[in-house]
Every structure is written in structure tokens, then in C-alpha cells.
Design an enzyme around this catalytic site. Structure first.
Site, PDB file in Angstrom:
ATOM      1  N   GLU A 211     -81.476 -25.433  28.919  1.00  0.00           N
ATOM      2  CA  GLU A 211     -81.301 -26.725  29.143  1.00  0.00           C
ATOM      3  C   GLU A 211     -82.987 -26.956  29.851  1.00  0.00           C
ATOM      4  O   GLU A 211     -83.550 -28.191  30.585  1.00  0.00           O
ATOM      5  CB  GLU A 211     -81.124 -27.389  30.621  1.00  0.00           C
ATOM      6  CG  GLU A 211     -79.800 -27.274  29.519  1.00  0.00           C
ATOM      7  CD  GLU A 211     -78.374 -27.728  31.332  1.00  0.00           C
ATOM      8  OE1 GLU A 211     -78.593 -28.277  32.267  1.00  0.00           O
ATOM      9  OE2 GLU A 211     -77.506 -27.419  30.677  1.00  0.00           O
ATOM     10  N   ASP A 246     -75.965 -28.130  41.108  1.00  0.00           N
ATOM     11  CA  ASP A 246     -75.148 -27.722  40.377  1.00  0.00           C
ATOM     12  C   ASP A 246     -74.630 -26.450  39.897  1.00  0.00           C
ATOM     13  O   ASP A 246     -75.201 -25.862  39.537  1.00  0.00           O
ATOM     14  CB  ASP A 246     -74.687 -28.579  38.526  1.00  0.00           C
ATOM     15  CG  ASP A 246     -73.767 -27.820  38.025  1.00  0.00           C
ATOM     16  OD1 ASP A 246     -73.030 -27.748  38.633  1.00  0.00           O
ATOM     17  OD2 ASP A 246     -74.220 -27.906  36.755  1.00  0.00           O
ATOM     18  N   GLU A 297     -73.108 -30.499  42.941  1.00  0.00           N
ATOM     19  CA  GLU A 297     -72.164 -30.659  41.328  1.00  0.00           C
ATOM     20  C   GLU A 297     -71.101 -29.626  41.666  1.00  0.00           C
ATOM     21  O   GLU A 297     -71.864 -28.664  41.593  1.00  0.00           O
ATOM     22  CB  GLU A 297     -72.461 -30.675  40.780  1.00  0.00           C
ATOM     23  CG  GLU A 297     -72.103 -31.179  39.285  1.00  0.00           C
ATOM     24  CD  GLU A 297     -72.630 -31.083  38.069  1.00  0.00           C
ATOM     25  OE1 GLU A 297     -72.510 -30.731  37.259  1.00  0.00           O
ATOM     26  OE2 GLU A 297     -74.346 -31.916  37.651  1.00  0.00           O
ATOM     27  N   LYS A 347     -69.925 -37.346  30.898  1.00  0.00           N
ATOM     28  CA  LYS A 347     -69.818 -36.275  30.248  1.00  0.00           C
ATOM     29  C   LYS A 347     -68.915 -36.919  28.770  1.00  0.00           C
ATOM     30  O   LYS A 347     -68.200 -37.011  28.683  1.00  0.00           O
ATOM     31  CB  LYS A 347     -69.562 -34.866  29.672  1.00  0.00           C
ATOM     32  CG  LYS A 347     -70.787 -34.381  31.154  1.00  0.00           C
ATOM     33  CD  LYS A 347     -70.785 -33.153  30.782  1.00  0.00           C
ATOM     34  CE  LYS A 347     -70.964 -32.192  32.035  1.00  0.00           C
ATOM     35  NZ  LYS A 347     -70.731 -30.996  32.293  1.00  0.00           N
ATOM     36  N   SER A 374     -74.754 -37.688  31.500  1.00  0.00           N
ATOM     37  CA  SER A 374     -75.170 -35.934  32.139  1.00  0.00           C
ATOM     38  C   SER A 374     -74.675 -35.784  30.559  1.00  0.00           C
ATOM     39  O   SER A 374     -74.410 -36.065  29.699  1.00  0.00           O
ATOM     40  CB  SER A 374     -74.427 -35.099  32.579  1.00  0.00           C
ATOM     41  OG  SER A 374     -74.349 -33.971  32.384  1.00  0.00           O
ATOM     42  N   HIS A 375     -76.268 -35.135  30.179  1.00  0.00           N
ATOM     43  CA  HIS A 375     -76.802 -33.942  28.595  1.00  0.00           C
ATOM     44  C   HIS A 375     -74.804 -32.912  27.989  1.00  0.00           C
ATOM     45  O   HIS A 375     -74.336 -32.957  29.585  1.00  0.00           O
ATOM     46  CB  HIS A 375     -77.516 -33.689  28.052  1.00  0.00           C
ATOM     47  CG  HIS A 375     -77.979 -32.571  29.803  1.00  0.00           C
ATOM     48  ND1 HIS A 375     -79.444 -32.328  29.601  1.00  0.00           N
ATOM     49  CD2 HIS A 375     -77.627 -32.162  30.823  1.00  0.00           C
ATOM     50  CE1 HIS A 375     -79.247 -30.950  30.473  1.00  0.00           C
ATOM     51  NE2 HIS A 375     -78.481 -31.254  31.304  1.00  0.00           N
ATOM     52  N   ARG A 376     -74.763 -31.821  27.981  1.00  0.00           N
ATOM     53  CA  ARG A 376     -74.858 -30.737  27.639  1.00  0.00           C
ATOM     54  C   ARG A 376     -75.678 -29.570  27.558  1.00  0.00           C
ATOM     55  O   ARG A 376     -76.003 -29.588  26.809  1.00  0.00           O
ATOM     56  CB  ARG A 376     -73.419 -30.363  26.543  1.00  0.00           C
ATOM     57  CG  ARG A 376     -72.399 -31.644  27.020  1.00  0.00           C
ATOM     58  CD  ARG A 376     -71.555 -31.924  27.912  1.00  0.00           C
ATOM     59  NE  ARG A 376     -70.937 -30.528  28.390  1.00  0.00           N
ATOM     60  CZ  ARG A 376     -69.652 -30.526  28.371  1.00  0.00           C
ATOM     61  NH1 ARG A 376     -69.063 -31.432  27.584  1.00  0.00           N
ATOM     62  NH2 ARG A 376     -69.376 -29.299  28.619  1.00  0.00           N
ATOM     63  N   SER A 377     -75.020 -28.173  27.339  1.00  0.00           N
ATOM     64  CA  SER A 377     -76.425 -27.524  27.434  1.00  0.00           C
ATOM     65  C   SER A 377     -76.483 -27.347  25.736  1.00  0.00           C
ATOM     66  O   SER A 377     -77.920 -27.076  25.272  1.00  0.00           O
ATOM     67  CB  SER A 377     -75.610 -26.498  27.983  1.00  0.00           C
ATOM     68  OG  SER A 377     -74.141 -25.757  27.801  1.00  0.00           O
ATOM     69  N   LYS A 398     -79.839 -36.803  34.072  1.00  0.00           N
ATOM     70  CA  LYS A 398     -78.808 -35.296  34.001  1.00  0.00           C
ATOM     71  C   LYS A 398     -79.464 -35.077  32.642  1.00  0.00           C
ATOM     72  O   LYS A 398     -78.236 -35.061  31.918  1.00  0.00           O
ATOM     73  CB  LYS A 398     -77.844 -34.743  35.137  1.00  0.00           C
ATOM     74  CG  LYS A 398     -77.590 -33.473  35.237  1.00  0.00           C
ATOM     75  CD  LYS A 398     -77.180 -32.287  35.425  1.00  0.00           C
ATOM     76  CE  LYS A 398     -76.036 -31.810  34.484  1.00  0.00           C
ATOM     77  NZ  LYS A 398     -75.177 -30.954  35.759  1.00  0.00           N
TER      78      LYS A 398
END
Length: 438
Positions: A211, A246, A297, A347, A374-377, A398
Site C-alpha cells: 500500500e 489498523d 481499526e 469496502k 477504504s481501498h484494498r491491498s 483510507k
């Protein structure tokens, strides 16, 4: 306006794994969405359909999901002739077509690609930006709110080598006057952090994780927080930039022992040093007393409900549920009833349609929760979540460090939105937890 064509293909995400891209064609042109995927995924998420053919992409192919769009979903949706502006009806149709509670038949990655591309087609038909269309769908008030960018500048846990158990350390520019200033502050701190990491841990410490955060060989959370605090100081923002973590603690929860192993990456880990949830809660509190931590988180494992409720009662910062809630209405309802957390990590690919994502945010707001988009990895150049964050008035997003194009794509999109809206938008700033009420 009818859909004339729906076509899916397999493309690659930022980790070199296949993912689904969907094109929806209407009279206004071609509208495209790409689906992201996560590394540490919650048990209660919808099903991301993977081929499982180990001879190709290590079993991670998405050709079946693509086929489901091209052969099943596309023809059925075109035949149904639903107005693309009626997102709820489109998504309900997609869910019925799948017929399972976890989208396991057609794949949430197939369904979500179509759902998001349809939303883009609808925005084009209305002649408005995507965030404005999402705002209409969600019924949010004006002015628009630009989110505080939670920037993941230091990686540990499953996202990095090193012994550090906690997965993400984020900087939070919540005292900046505008989004663009907040992003500038974050970028400056990130550059300082990178230089510091190299100086203290050697050249390779400047290498970045999935990330965009640095991943030096750090042993403890204190060591990580000291490094970030020093970077904030060197950039000249002491007292102005806060910190969020997180923990992703499901990754190091020992279910049989009901304890948490902060040395989980060591196969020789000493069970006498594993922590009870009370001890882990005390650790968080001592860190929050020493450092400017505003948000934590996944402090506990996804089914350790007792721990969450215990922590909630005794702490005053934002407690974000990710693995706990997985953007799932039933899990959110349970978390509200048990008073487990006070913010949702949203998400879209955990729930699989735009309508259900909007509903998850509304359910959370209704109980006074905050919402962090939020995004994802495993990300792509798709920027839809930037528009979702603005459209929902989430107040917090995020999306990684200010590094790697798949992360910056979202942040750059918010810069464009900020420029476009001018005085018609406010920056969430320190009110990021209650931005929906601004």
C-alpha cells in the site's frame, strides 16, 4: 436509457493478480469499473470467485467470474431493461440472479464490477459527476464533504516482513484547512519518514509495501510510532498531524488459547508472552496516552465480540470495525447491539454492490458511527471509491501512502473533485467522525 452491451475481461491488480474489469455501454458511451481484492480478508466477506486452476496464476484466475458476466449477468441485465439510474433495482436484480447469501454462485467480483459500471453509466446519463449521483442515491445533504486522507505510511503485519505485528500505521492530517493541504502535509511527512527509515535501518528500509508505506525491520509498535512521531516533527507538524492504526488482530489471534500473539511471524513464538484481550486493550491505551492516536481499526479478532465491547466501554477514540463488520448489514447490526465499535470501514468489495454499500453506511450513520471508505491491498487505477467517499459524506478515506499510482489515483481524484466543487465543499478535518452531520 437502455444498456446496449456489457463486457468483462480479466486484468491485473497492483499485486500482479488477476481481477475483473467490466464495461457497460449505453448511448452516453463506455463506462468502466475494475474490482479490487484484499490480502487479509475477513471470514464473513462475500465470495470473490477465483478459478482455483493451479496451473494458471497460482489458482487466482478470474476467468469464471468474467464468463459469468459475459454469459449470464450481461445478457440477463440487458434483457431486463432496467433504467441504469435505478441502482437499487439493478443491484436487487443482480443479487436475485446469483441467489446465494454470499454471492458465491456468480462471484461478488463479477457482480460488483457490473454494479459500479452501471452507476457510472447513470451519472453520465444525468450529466453529473459520479460523486453527485452517489449523493443522490444515498440522499446525503449538501455541501459535499471532502474526506481526511488516512495515509498508511508504515506497514507491518501480513503486509510486510519484520516482526511488527500491527498491520498499518497511518498519519491523519485532520487540522489542515483543506483536503489538498492535508495531502501536502501527509506527503511531506512521508518523505521525511522514508529518509529516516533508510538512515536508521539501511537502504532497503525505504522499500515500500503493498500500500506504499515503508516496511523497515521494526520489532514493536512503540518503535514504529517513535519513527512516525520523529518524521512528523521533522516535517514541522508536531501537534497538527495525528496517528491511526489498523492492527488487523485477527491475523495474530490464537483461537484455542483465546490470546493474541504479537510475535506471530516467529514460528518459535513463546506462548507465555501471548496477551489476553484485557492486556492488549491496556497496551492500546498506553500507546494512545503517549502518542496522538485518534483511531484504531480491528483492535481485536473478528469474532472476539467480548473484547470489542470491553474496549468500547473504556476508550474515547474512534474504534473501526473492518474484519468485525465486513461491510455486512447483519454484522453491523450485531456490532451496534453489542456496542462493539463506533465506526465502519466501508469496502465495496466486501458486500458486492453499490446499493448495499450505501445501506451499510446509512445503517452506521443512524447509530452515530463514523464511516471510513477504504481501498484494498490489491488495487487498480479505478477511482470509484474517491467518489463514494465524497458522495456519502464519509469524512475519511483510507487509500494507502502518497506513493504507488494505484493509491494516488484515488487521492488525485479527490484533488480534482475539490477543485471542481470549490466553495461548495468543506473539508471534514477534525470532525471526520461526524462528517455526515456537517
Amino acid at each position: 436509457m437502455p444498456i446496449s452491451k456489457i463486457h468483462a475481461r480479466s486484468v491485473y491488480d497492483s499485486r500482479g493478480n488477476p481481477t475483473v474489469e467490466v464495461d457497460v455501454v449505453t448511448e452516453t458511451g463506455l463506462h468502466r469499473a475494475i474490482v479490487p481484492s484484499g490480502a487479509s480478508t475477513g471470514l464473513h466477506e462475500v465470495v470473490e470467485l477465483r478459478d482455483g486452476d493451479k496451473t494458471k496464476w497460482g489458482g487466482k484466475g478470474v476467468l469464471n467470474a468474467v464468463k459469468n458476466v459475459n454469459d449470464v449477468i450481461g445478457p440477463a441485465l440487458i434483457k431486463e431493461n432496467i433504467d441504469v439510474k435505478d441502482q437499487a433495482k439493478v443491484d436487487e436484480f443482480l443479487n436475485k440472479l446469483d441467489g446465494t447469501p454470499n454471492k458465491g454462485k456468480l462471484g461478488a467480483n463479477a457482480i460488483l464490477g457490473v454494479s459500479l459500471a452501471v452507476a457510472k453509466a447513470a451519472a453520465a446519463e444525468k450529466g453529473v459527476p459520479l460523486y453527485a449521483h452517489i449523493s443522490d442515491l444515498a440522499g446525503t445533504k449538501k455541501p459535499f464533504v471532502l474526506p481526511v486522507p488516512f495515509q498508511n505510511v508504515l506497514n507491518g503485519g501480513s503486509h510486510a516482513g519484520g516482526r511488527l505485528a500491527f498491520q498499518e500505521f497511518m498519519i491523519v492530517p485532520d487540522t489542515a484547512p483543506t483536503f489538498s493541504e492535508g495531502l501536502r502535509q501527509g506527503a511531506e511527512v512521508y518523505q521525511e519518514l522514508k529518509a529516516l527509515a533508510k538512515k536508521k535501518y539501511g537502504q532497503s528500509a525505504g522499500n515500500v509495501g503493498d500500500e506504499g508505506g515503508v516496511a523497515p525491520d521494526i520489532q514493536t509498535a512503540e518503535e514504529a510510532l517513535d519513527l512516525i512521531t520523529e518524521a512528523i516533527e521533522q516535517a514541522g507538524y508536531t501537534g497538527q498531524i495525528k496517528i491511526a492504526m489498523d492492527v488487523a488482530s485477527s491475523e495474530f489471534y490464537k483461537e484455542d488459547a483465546k490470546k493474541y500473539d504479537l510475535d506471530f511471524k516467529n514460528p518459535e513464538s513463546d506462548p507465555t508472552k501471548w496477551l489476553t484481550y484485557e492486556q492488549l486493550a491496556d497496551l492500546y491505551k498506553s500507546l494512545a496516552a503517549k502518542y496522538p492516536i485518534v483511531s484504531i481499526e480491528d483492535p481485536f479478532a473478528e469474532d472476539d465480540w467480548e473484547a470489542w465491547s470491553y474496549f468500547y466501554k473504556t476508550s474515547d477514540f474512534q474504534i473501526v470495525g473492518d474484519d468485525l463488520t465486513v461491510t455486512n448489514p447483519l454484522r453491523i447490526k450485531k456490532a451496534i447491539e453489542l456496542k462493539s465499535c463506533n465506526a465502519l470501514l466501508l469496502k465495496v468489495n466486501q458486500i458486492g454492490t453499490l446499493t448495499e454499500s450505501i445501506q451499510a453506511a446509512k445503517d452506521s450513520y443512524a447509530d452515530g458511527w463514523g464511516v471510513m471508505v477504504s481501498h484494498r491491498s490489491g488495487e487498480t487505477e479505478d477511482v470509484t471509491i474517491a467518489d463514494i467517499a465524497v458522495g456519502l459524506r464519509a469524512g475519511q478515506i483510507k487509500t494507502g501512502a502518497p506513493a504507488r499510482s494505484e493509491r494516488l489515483a484515488k487521492l488525485n481524484q479527490i484533488l480534482r473533485i475539490e477543485e471542481e466543487l470549490g466553495a461548495n465543499a468543506v473539508y471534514a478535518g477534525e470532525k471526520f467522525r461526524t462528517a455526515v452531520n456537517l
